[in-house]
Scaffold this motif. Structure first.
Motif, PDB file in Angstrom:
ATOM      1  N   GLY A 246     -20.425   3.087   2.179  1.00 28.92           N
ATOM      2  CA  GLY A 246     -19.771   1.883   3.196  1.00 28.92           C
ATOM      3  C   GLY A 246     -20.207   0.594   2.991  1.00 28.92           C
ATOM      4  O   GLY A 246     -19.064  -0.224   2.964  1.00 28.92           O
ATOM      5  N   ARG A 247     -21.091   0.112   2.453  1.00 29.10           N
ATOM      6  CA  ARG A 247     -21.632  -1.151   2.080  1.00 29.10           C
ATOM      7  C   ARG A 247     -20.736  -1.610   0.766  1.00 29.10           C
ATOM      8  O   ARG A 247     -20.447  -2.730   0.785  1.00 29.10           O
ATOM      9  N   LEU A 248     -20.521  -0.918  -0.063  1.00 29.13           N
ATOM     10  CA  LEU A 248     -19.524  -1.334  -1.425  1.00 29.13           C
ATOM     11  C   LEU A 248     -18.288  -1.236  -1.025  1.00 29.13           C
ATOM     12  O   LEU A 248     -17.636  -2.351  -1.180  1.00 29.13           O
ATOM     13  N   LEU A 249     -17.627  -0.506   0.011  1.00 26.65           N
ATOM     14  CA  LEU A 249     -16.461  -0.661   0.336  1.00 26.65           C
ATOM     15  C   LEU A 249     -16.238  -1.818   1.230  1.00 26.65           C
ATOM     16  O   LEU A 249     -15.418  -2.856   1.057  1.00 26.65           O
ATOM     17  N   PHE A 250     -17.566  -2.240   1.962  1.00 25.67           N
ATOM     18  CA  PHE A 250     -17.220  -3.355   2.834  1.00 25.67           C
ATOM     19  C   PHE A 250     -17.019  -4.620   1.982  1.00 25.67           C
ATOM     20  O   PHE A 250     -16.466  -5.491   2.321  1.00 25.67           O
ATOM     21  N   ALA A 251     -17.776  -4.904   0.952  1.00 24.95           N
ATOM     22  CA  ALA A 251     -17.738  -5.953   0.017  1.00 24.95           C
ATOM     23  C   ALA A 251     -16.505  -6.095  -0.405  1.00 24.95           C
ATOM     24  O   ALA A 251     -16.082  -7.211  -0.945  1.00 24.95           O
ATOM     25  N   SER A 252     -15.863  -4.999  -0.822  1.00 19.83           N
ATOM     26  CA  SER A 252     -14.360  -5.016  -1.604  1.00 19.83           C
ATOM     27  C   SER A 252     -13.398  -5.362  -0.570  1.00 19.83           C
ATOM     28  O   SER A 252     -12.515  -6.186  -1.073  1.00 19.83           O
ATOM     29  N   PHE A 253     -13.466  -5.045   0.854  1.00 14.57           N
ATOM     30  CA  PHE A 253     -12.206  -5.354   1.659  1.00 14.57           C
ATOM     31  C   PHE A 253     -12.546  -6.445   2.506  1.00 14.57           C
ATOM     32  O   PHE A 253     -11.635  -6.948   3.168  1.00 14.57           O
TER      33      PHE A 253
ATOM     34  N   ARG B 283     -18.669 -18.151  -0.917  1.00 16.88           N
ATOM     35  CA  ARG B 283     -17.447 -17.199  -1.692  1.00 16.88           C
ATOM     36  C   ARG B 283     -17.983 -16.035  -2.169  1.00 16.88           C
ATOM     37  O   ARG B 283     -17.301 -15.085  -1.877  1.00 16.88           O
ATOM     38  N   HIS B 284     -19.193 -16.374  -2.351  1.00 14.58           N
ATOM     39  CA  HIS B 284     -19.778 -14.783  -3.156  1.00 14.58           C
ATOM     40  C   HIS B 284     -20.839 -14.292  -2.036  1.00 14.58           C
ATOM     41  O   HIS B 284     -21.723 -13.536  -2.400  1.00 14.58           O
ATOM     42  N   ARG B 285     -20.972 -14.829  -0.861  1.00 18.89           N
ATOM     43  CA  ARG B 285     -21.864 -14.288   0.133  1.00 18.89           C
ATOM     44  C   ARG B 285     -21.780 -12.808   0.303  1.00 18.89           C
ATOM     45  O   ARG B 285     -23.018 -12.135   0.333  1.00 18.89           O
ATOM     46  N   GLY B 286     -20.466 -12.384   0.447  1.00 15.71           N
ATOM     47  CA  GLY B 286     -20.529 -10.977   0.750  1.00 15.71           C
ATOM     48  C   GLY B 286     -20.999  -9.827  -0.421  1.00 15.71           C
ATOM     49  O   GLY B 286     -21.727  -9.121  -0.189  1.00 15.71           O
ATOM     50  N   ARG B 287     -20.860 -10.521  -1.649  1.00 14.64           N
ATOM     51  CA  ARG B 287     -21.469  -9.650  -2.620  1.00 14.64           C
ATOM     52  C   ARG B 287     -22.682  -9.959  -2.794  1.00 14.64           C
ATOM     53  O   ARG B 287     -23.585  -8.895  -3.271  1.00 14.64           O
ATOM     54  N   ALA B 288     -23.555 -11.111  -2.657  1.00 14.67           N
ATOM     55  CA  ALA B 288     -24.802 -11.119  -2.561  1.00 14.67           C
ATOM     56  C   ALA B 288     -25.546 -10.425  -1.532  1.00 14.67           C
ATOM     57  O   ALA B 288     -26.702  -9.560  -1.609  1.00 14.67           O
TER      58      ALA B 288
ATOM     59  N   GLY C 143     -21.492   7.451   9.177  1.00 15.92           N
ATOM     60  CA  GLY C 143     -22.408   7.016   7.996  1.00 15.92           C
ATOM     61  C   GLY C 143     -21.801   5.506   7.307  1.00 15.92           C
ATOM     62  O   GLY C 143     -22.605   4.554   7.151  1.00 15.92           O
ATOM     63  N   MET C 144     -20.629   5.586   6.914  1.00 14.57           N
ATOM     64  CA  MET C 144     -20.097   4.557   6.362  1.00 14.57           C
ATOM     65  C   MET C 144     -20.128   3.198   7.247  1.00 14.57           C
ATOM     66  O   MET C 144     -20.127   2.160   7.075  1.00 14.57           O
ATOM     67  N   GLY C 145     -19.527   3.315   8.465  1.00 15.00           N
ATOM     68  CA  GLY C 145     -19.488   2.444   9.521  1.00 15.00           C
ATOM     69  C   GLY C 145     -20.638   1.679   9.719  1.00 15.00           C
ATOM     70  O   GLY C 145     -20.902   0.577   9.912  1.00 15.00           O
ATOM     71  N   GLN C 146     -21.874   2.847   9.933  1.00 18.88           N
ATOM     72  CA  GLN C 146     -23.262   2.172   9.990  1.00 18.88           C
ATOM     73  C   GLN C 146     -23.679   1.152   8.840  1.00 18.88           C
ATOM     74  O   GLN C 146     -24.361   0.399   9.131  1.00 18.88           O
ATOM     75  N   GLY C 147     -23.175   1.805   7.765  1.00 23.97           N
ATOM     76  CA  GLY C 147     -23.818   0.949   6.518  1.00 23.97           C
ATOM     77  C   GLY C 147     -22.981  -0.335   6.675  1.00 23.97           C
ATOM     78  O   GLY C 147     -23.789  -1.473   6.160  1.00 23.97           O
ATOM     79  N   MET C 148     -21.597  -0.327   6.857  1.00 22.60           N
ATOM     80  CA  MET C 148     -21.121  -1.661   7.022  1.00 22.60           C
ATOM     81  C   MET C 148     -21.534  -2.619   7.914  1.00 22.60           C
ATOM     82  O   MET C 148     -21.342  -3.727   7.846  1.00 22.60           O
ATOM     83  N   SER C 149     -22.140  -1.896   9.031  1.00 24.43           N
ATOM     84  CA  SER C 149     -22.385  -2.844  10.189  1.00 24.43           C
ATOM     85  C   SER C 149     -23.513  -3.761   9.827  1.00 24.43           C
ATOM     86  O   SER C 149     -23.735  -4.932  10.561  1.00 24.43           O
TER      87      SER C 149
ATOM     88  N   PRO D  35     -11.349 -11.971   9.891  1.00 26.22           N
ATOM     89  CA  PRO D  35     -12.598 -11.500  10.210  1.00 26.22           C
ATOM     90  C   PRO D  35     -12.549 -10.617  11.498  1.00 26.22           C
ATOM     91  O   PRO D  35     -13.301  -9.741  11.537  1.00 26.22           O
ATOM     92  N   GLY D  36     -11.736 -10.989  12.256  1.00 27.27           N
ATOM     93  CA  GLY D  36     -11.684  -9.807  13.505  1.00 27.27           C
ATOM     94  C   GLY D  36     -11.143  -8.377  13.381  1.00 27.27           C
ATOM     95  O   GLY D  36     -11.675  -7.491  13.870  1.00 27.27           O
ATOM     96  N   TRP D  37     -10.195  -8.503  12.256  1.00 21.43           N
ATOM     97  CA  TRP D  37      -9.687  -7.160  12.103  1.00 21.43           C
ATOM     98  C   TRP D  37     -10.937  -6.477  11.182  1.00 21.43           C
ATOM     99  O   TRP D  37     -10.956  -5.093  11.323  1.00 21.43           O
ATOM    100  N   THR D  38     -11.590  -7.014  10.275  1.00 24.29           N
ATOM    101  CA  THR D  38     -12.793  -6.299   9.462  1.00 24.29           C
ATOM    102  C   THR D  38     -13.705  -5.905  10.699  1.00 24.29           C
ATOM    103  O   THR D  38     -14.328  -4.708  10.525  1.00 24.29           O
ATOM    104  N   THR D  39     -14.191  -6.552  11.719  1.00 21.92           N
ATOM    105  CA  THR D  39     -15.185  -6.395  12.655  1.00 21.92           C
ATOM    106  C   THR D  39     -14.717  -5.123  13.515  1.00 21.92           C
ATOM    107  O   THR D  39     -15.459  -4.086  13.508  1.00 21.92           O
ATOM    108  N   ALA D  40     -13.458  -5.044  13.944  1.00 20.19           N
ATOM    109  CA  ALA D  40     -12.873  -3.971  14.483  1.00 20.19           C
ATOM    110  C   ALA D  40     -12.763  -2.833  13.877  1.00 20.19           C
ATOM    111  O   ALA D  40     -13.017  -1.551  14.267  1.00 20.19           O
ATOM    112  N   GLY D  41     -12.522  -2.727  12.402  1.00 15.06           N
ATOM    113  CA  GLY D  41     -12.505  -1.604  11.716  1.00 15.06           C
ATOM    114  C   GLY D  41     -13.712  -1.082  11.479  1.00 15.06           C
ATOM    115  O   GLY D  41     -13.758   0.390  11.307  1.00 15.06           O
TER     116      GLY D  41
END
Length: 419
Positions: free
Chosen positions: A279-286, A133-138, A327-333, A292-298
């Motif tokens: 970008g990484r902070l935003l990824f963890a929040s949404f 459950r907390h994997r994204g945050r970790a 830059g945000m997309g690169q951080g999220m990836s 998962p497919g929409w997250t990846t595409a986004g």
């Protein structure tokens, strides 16, 4: 906190790996740029000859990622990362004593192998086993600290070289590497929460929580690598990695071609790395709120949009928009790759699958800068090349989305399990 009122040990592992990743990335990856000019002068060699040692290390790190990941799956990350830190320390000390380009290549062949044992792939595998459950945050916490490596270690290393000279500076960095990474890897890391009588996220071991779309223990390495899902994920991350590598090498030349002063171009390129952190902070929040497919595409569409803005919007507004989006997309990836493997394939062979994906992206990053240079010559300029990079990022979004259909998770899991 776990059910006993104590802080869940997984969070102590996150804290330890946050410290060891920033040090490992800072010394084993980013610091090389500071030593480039002093080594050229010491060896009387060209920049291409000296920097080739670093490229060799990266290639070997990608190749070694697969066996390193399989080791983590079978034995956990503790022994591997501790041994890797010890080897890396000795190799950095050996680097300080190198007297020739051939010796430098030999040392960096070893450092490339150790990078596969101490950088993100084994760290992500260690964390993934402890959280659901907390994997994204970790994962976000670890990558936020890892993202500070260049900010902290480039000026620190520059100061050491200016004060002590490059050889003594390397010896000082070896002491830092040993003092931080070896004890933390050896004393804090554990294979799985069940070893401490716990479940993921600190829950009871008999009832581990499940993340949306995750399939129990998961798929074994062989069936996973032969699956259509892996091919699609590999294609997505390879296309994205190729675009990122091409931009990192050719962006300054493209901006110069557009008439931007060199100082402005350098600032724009450096700001891409800075934008990875939000970008990484935003990824963890949404990430947990979307399929998962929409997250990846986004994530990959952010990179696509950034490249389109760069090519179509003139002047500084276009460059600023590109820096923010790309830059945000690169951080999220970085976070996306770590979490997507668990979502699609589970945890049974997480390390091996992660290593195989790392090898694929390494090959893409190695080939992309040369390929773009050839396209530049063939097409007569950078603008059509950057349009092709935007198409590559768009294709990555399509492949990433179709790797797991949001409403087809049960069917997909059953199909993979039968293979």
């Amino acid at each position: 906190m776990n059910g006993r009122g104590r802080l869940f040990h997984g969070w102590w592992m996150v804290a330890a790996l946050s410290a060891t990743e920033v040090v490992s990335w800072g010394i084993l990856y980013y610091a090389f740029a500071v030593f480039l000019r002093p080594m050229e002068e010491a060896f009387g060699a060209s920049r291409a000859a000296v920097s080739g040692a670093f490229s060799l290390g990266l290639l070997l790190a990608g190749i070694a990622a697969v066996p390193a990941g399989r080791w983590v799956d079978r034995h956990g990350a503790r022994g591997l990362m501790t041994a890797g830190s010890c080897a890396a320390t000795l190799l950095v000390l050996a680097w300080s004593r190198v007297e020739s380009v051939a010796g430098l290549y030999a040392v960096w062949a070893g450092l490339g192998l150790t990078m596969a044992t101490v950088l993100y792939e084994p760290a992500f595998a260690a964390i993934t086993a402890w959280f659901v459950r907390h994997r994204g945050r970790a994962l976000t916490v670890v990558t936020l600290f890892g993202g500070l490596a260049s900010f902290l270690f480039l000026p620190f290393t520059e100061r050491l070289v200016a004060t002590w000279g490059w050889r003594t500076a390397l010896q000082g960095l070896a002491l830092v590497l040993a003092g931080v990474t070896i004890p933390l890897h050896a004393l804090v890391l554990r294979r799985r929460p069940a070893d401490l009588g716990l479940g993921p996220d600190g829950g009871p071991p008999t009832a581990p929580p499940e993340a949306p779309g995750e399939k129990g223990a998961g798929i074994l390495l062989g069936p996973a690598l032969r699956s259509r899902e892996f091919r699609r994920l590999a294609a997505a991350f390879m296309l994205s990695a190729a675009a990122v590598a091409a931009v990192s090498v050719h962006l300054l030349s493209y901006l110069a071609e557009r008439g931007l002063p060199g100082a402005w171009a350098a600032s724009a390129a450096g700001s891409i790395g800075l934008m990875q952190l939000p970008g990484r902070l935003l990824f963890a929040s949404f990430a947990g709120r979307l399929a998962p497919g929409w997250t990846t595409a986004g994530v990959f569409l952010l990179q696509t949009l950034g490249l389109v803005v760069l090519v179509t919007v003139p002047g500084l507004p276009g460059i600023a928009g590109f820096v923010v989006l790309f830059g945000m997309g690169q951080g999220m990836s970085t976070l996306l790759r770590a979490s997507r493997i668990a979502e699609v394939f589970g945890l049974a062979a997480y390390g091996g699958i992660s290593g195989a994906l790392a090898l694929c992206t390494t090959l893409a990053r190695t080939a992309a800068p040369v390929g773009v240079a050839l396209l530049y010559t063939f097409l007569g300029g950078y603008e059509p090349v950057f349009w092709l990079l935007a198409l590559a990022a768009l294709a990555a979004a399509v492949y990433g989305f179709t790797a797991e259909r949001p409403n087809d998770t049960t069917t997909r899991g059953s199909r993979l399990a039968r293979r």
